[in-house]
Design a protein around this motif. Structure first.
Motif, short mmCIF file in Angstrom:
data_model
loop_
_atom_site.label_atom_id
_atom_site.label_comp_id
_atom_site.label_asym_id
_atom_site.label_seq_id
_atom_site.Cartn_x
_atom_site.Cartn_y
_atom_site.Cartn_z
N UNK A 30 9.49 26.28 43.14
CA UNK A 30 8.72 27.93 43.47
C UNK A 30 7.71 27.75 44.15
N UNK A 31 7.10 29.11 44.72
CA UNK A 31 5.84 28.96 45.31
C UNK A 31 4.85 28.75 44.48
N UNK A 70 4.67 24.90 43.70
CA UNK A 70 3.87 24.33 44.58
C UNK A 70 2.49 24.58 44.99
N UNK A 71 2.05 25.71 44.28
CA UNK A 71 0.45 25.99 44.33
C UNK A 71 -0.17 25.19 43.59
N UNK A 107 -9.26 26.34 46.66
CA UNK A 107 -9.17 27.46 47.66
C UNK A 107 -10.43 27.89 47.96
N UNK A 150 15.10 29.45 47.92
CA UNK A 150 13.58 29.09 47.37
C UNK A 150 12.57 30.28 47.61
N UNK A 151 11.46 30.13 46.86
CA UNK A 151 10.45 31.38 47.11
C UNK A 151 9.42 30.48 47.74
N UNK A 152 9.38 29.28 48.41
CA UNK A 152 8.59 28.55 48.81
C UNK A 152 7.78 29.41 50.17
N UNK A 153 6.69 29.19 50.29
CA UNK A 153 6.02 29.72 51.71
C UNK A 153 6.17 29.22 52.76
#
Lengths: 368, 368, 368
Positions: free
Chosen positions: A205-206, A209-210, B135, B279-282
């Motif tokens: 998921x997002x 991966x973050x 970030x 998938x929720x991947x950006x």
């Protein structure tokens, strides 16, 4: 004529001796069945029933992190990805600058060469107008001038002042880089098998991966790697390598068995410029680049960087396997030849233990 | 001793039963001939009489086109290839910038961090001197300062002012890029077979190469591709992908049969960063680079680009095949084992239909 | 039922005719032994007892040398590696600028397009506001203005002044580049065989690597190549190619026989953009890049380079071979089928020379 005729109009079959023995007969059939099953099984277990296809790969990388340096020359400075990745984008490979020798405010002019055995002089007679050599910084003008109060060197025409041929700072300037992370996206394809896959798995998921960081045991599928971890796995010391630079491979292995639906990436790391322990080779990885300016007079000026750093190469390899009827036929066929070898051995045993068998099997003939 | 002697000084040959039948004899010979021809033919038709060699490839690319943007920040601006291809040259891959977030006039100093959950503060107690995170845009100084009239964030030391963490413009700035063309030159080689070829065919004249554009049906050999056409073939929308960036593969397949003299490139396109629908991947492809200046005070200044764009990967694959005597011998040999299987079946049929045949073929023997 | 029972409870063996002849017997055994040895030997000598693995390679390159130019436009100038290698680092490939058309001091503004068939005009009616084309330098404003005293062209909005569409200087500006050297470091790996090696051999000392230059006969292992030598081997003329640019491959072949411990690199060179002699294709390799400045008013300014040069591609290929028991078994097995072919021939000879042999070998049977 007769023999050709008999060849075409006659069917020949071996005359056989039928040994009436339930035990032997059964054993022999079991042996034949066993041999066939063994051969087919051997071909399949050894993977010789499958055809392989090599990989087609596309890789993108992204580095994240901030480093802080504090030099007497430039004061406190913050480095971000736009500063330390040179050039900003490459195909499956990137250079992370970890150390540098900076020569600011160079302009095209004439100045004293950096003192080396080749450039030190006492008078103009030691210098040759127009002479240049690979390690030099310009073309000699033929004059011998003061480099410092104590040393005179041949004057060169080139970017002045010349770069100092000194050892890079130790510890490395961007020592913080060991905490940077590398996000690697890899897409692979097997065109014949019409199969493609990415190392970003569908269930990632997002938010995963973050936040994830690759860990050999705890998180072996996360595509984000901390540089410190990479170095620890290869038992190289990042801080040592950061001083003079080096080349590090991030290897992604895809061994895909499409019959079983198995296809996942495996990551490993390897230093590719590791020198032989006996060798006196200098282990260095650096490159030179410059930032160009116009100075206040409009004259072309540059800041020269002799950048030491780690070249990361993402090397993708592996192959896909898929079962193929024809290749199975070929390989089983090749093994069937060996059935006769065992036939021969069985026969020899019978000949030894049974005189009557021998008598009946053989007709004797004296060649005339 | 006796058996070893007989083994070496005696030649044994099967005793045969010659079945006198013109029909059967002929059929059996035809079957043998047929089986042999079938095996050789099968090996050849299935391509197992050829050895293969994998490809060695070299690719250069060139993009052409002009884009116009009109932003409130910079006014009307024209972008040419030197502006939107970063870096200017790569090996079989290039990045075409289609969108960007520009942060001009950054200098090394201190300023308020961009407001996020991690940086918003109410007093200096919320900020830790020396703290930095992936970030973030710099190293915190420990002070809490005004980012705007309404928001306070921790002050950082770094390139100031900091980049705004906002969504990229939509529609993309370089929307015109869909009309750009890509000229791909590809040289391939098979070193073992001593064969090399280019995708620029000998009959392509200078004027053809100046004007042609690849079209799947009308002009499938032209090495110049309009970006819009590439996207249409893959059913991706260029304008959507241009906003956040992506990775597009231009695949060149070379399947060369050197026996037949066939060797031509085939082009196809594929998005390689396509995410799983669940998938929720950006899905983003961007990179940061900067243009460095000296401002009027001589201070190092940069314009930071967070560049979104399309990474084009030229992936070359395929193999050459050439017939090889030895591999044919091996594969026909492997199949010959199967002749005996049919022999066995024919024999069984005879045994069934002809009692006399069976009597003559077999001598019976009781094992002692 | 009966036949199935006999199939499982009976062992059948061919009845043989034992030809008592020391000569023939010995010859036949020698032939059998010879055939087996021949097949095994053939498999081994032809390399079909080995499995192969393809190569995994990582390459870094470093160019050294200084060039001097003297143009009316810029005066005397010295070029070092930071100036002529664009971009400063790539993966197994680099671009060496040898010639250029420079357009200094471009800013975003409006100016007359370079005169071509498409841009020359006599009045504003010939120009279309908003029109742009691939070879143009900007977007037309719709006005027709003076390019020079004698020629009027459509005005464009873009980087002004526009680049002159002229032939590059001949001889090439960086003609000195033929004396540059390229240091190539190559690490290869065969992951299945767990074998890796570098082209920097363990016995190469630091001083050797500082001074050696590759020479086909005298020093074929030195990893440092003079550009002039590369061109001489390929029979291309460097000075000709330097004018318009081109693509040159440096090929490293690794054919490793791990059984014998043989594994060394072999270098060769090849021009990969060689056109067909009959073709009218223009043989050019160039790219455009720009150096960006702020002029004294703070306006974005750039110096545009249309850079002609040599793209060097380091292409690494080859494979490792290692003997494999299973593949040997398969290939020997496939050849064993052919033993029977010779059996058949020997038998036919006997049938011809010996009537008694034939009588004893065959029982006749008339199919009912």
């Amino acid at each position: 004529m007769e023999s050709i005729k008999s060849c075409f109009f006659q069917y020949s079959t071996p005359r056989l001796l039928a040994v009436k023995s339930q035990g032997i007969g059964l054993i022999y059939r079991l042996y034949q069945l066993g041999a066939f099953i063994f051969f087919v099984g051997y071909v399949i277990l050894s993977g010789h029933h499958q055809v392989t296809e090599s990989i087609l790969s596309s890789v993108t990388t992204k580095v994240k992190g901030i480093a802080q340096t504090n030099t007497t020359e430039f004061g406190e400075q913050i480095w971000d990805v736009a500063d330390y990745i040179i050039p900003p984008q490459e195909d499956g490979s990137f250079f992370l600058m970890t150390n540098m020798i900076v020569t600011p405010n160079q302009t095209q002019s004439k100045c004293a060469e950096y003192p080396t055995l080749k450039s030190i002089c006492t008078s103009d007679l030691n210098c040759t107008k127009g002479f240049k050599y690979a390690q030099g910084n310009g073309v000699q003008t033929g004059r011998c001038v003061h480099y410092s109060d104590s040393v005179k060197t041949c004057e060169v025409s080139g970017w002045c002042p010349v770069e100092k041929n000194v050892e890079p700072p130790n510890p490395a300037l961007l020592a913080d880089a060991e905490n940077f992370t590398i996000y690697i996206k890899n897409n692979i394809q097997f065109t014949e098998f019409n199969f493609s896959k990415r190392n970003i798995l569908p269930n990632m998921s997002r938010s995963y991966l973050d936040n994830c960081v690759f860990h050999r045991n705890k998180d072996p599928n996360c595509p984000i790697f901390r540089i410190k971890d990479i170095f620890e796995e290869t038992r190289e010391d990042f801080q040592t390598m950061a001083v003079h630079g080096g080349v590090m491979a991030v290897q992604i292995q895809w061994d895909c068995d499409l019959d079983k639906g198995l296809c996942a990436p495996q990551y490993s790391f390897r230093r590719t410029d590791k020198k032989d322990p006996k060798s006196s080779e200098t282990q260095v990885h650096n490159l030179r680049f410059a930032k160009y300016y116009k100075n206040s007079d409009g004259k072309d000026t540059r800041t020269l960087f002799k950048a030491y750093g780690i070249r990361f190469d993402v090397l993708v390899y592996g192959e896909a396997k898929q079962s193929d009827f024809l290749i199975t036929i070929f390989n089983v066929g090749a093994l069937l030849s060996y059935v006769k070898v065992v036939d021969f051995i069985i026969d020899k045993i019978f000949l030894c233990v049974d005189k009557e068998y021998k008598k009946k099997k053989f007709d004797e003939h004296q060649l005339q």
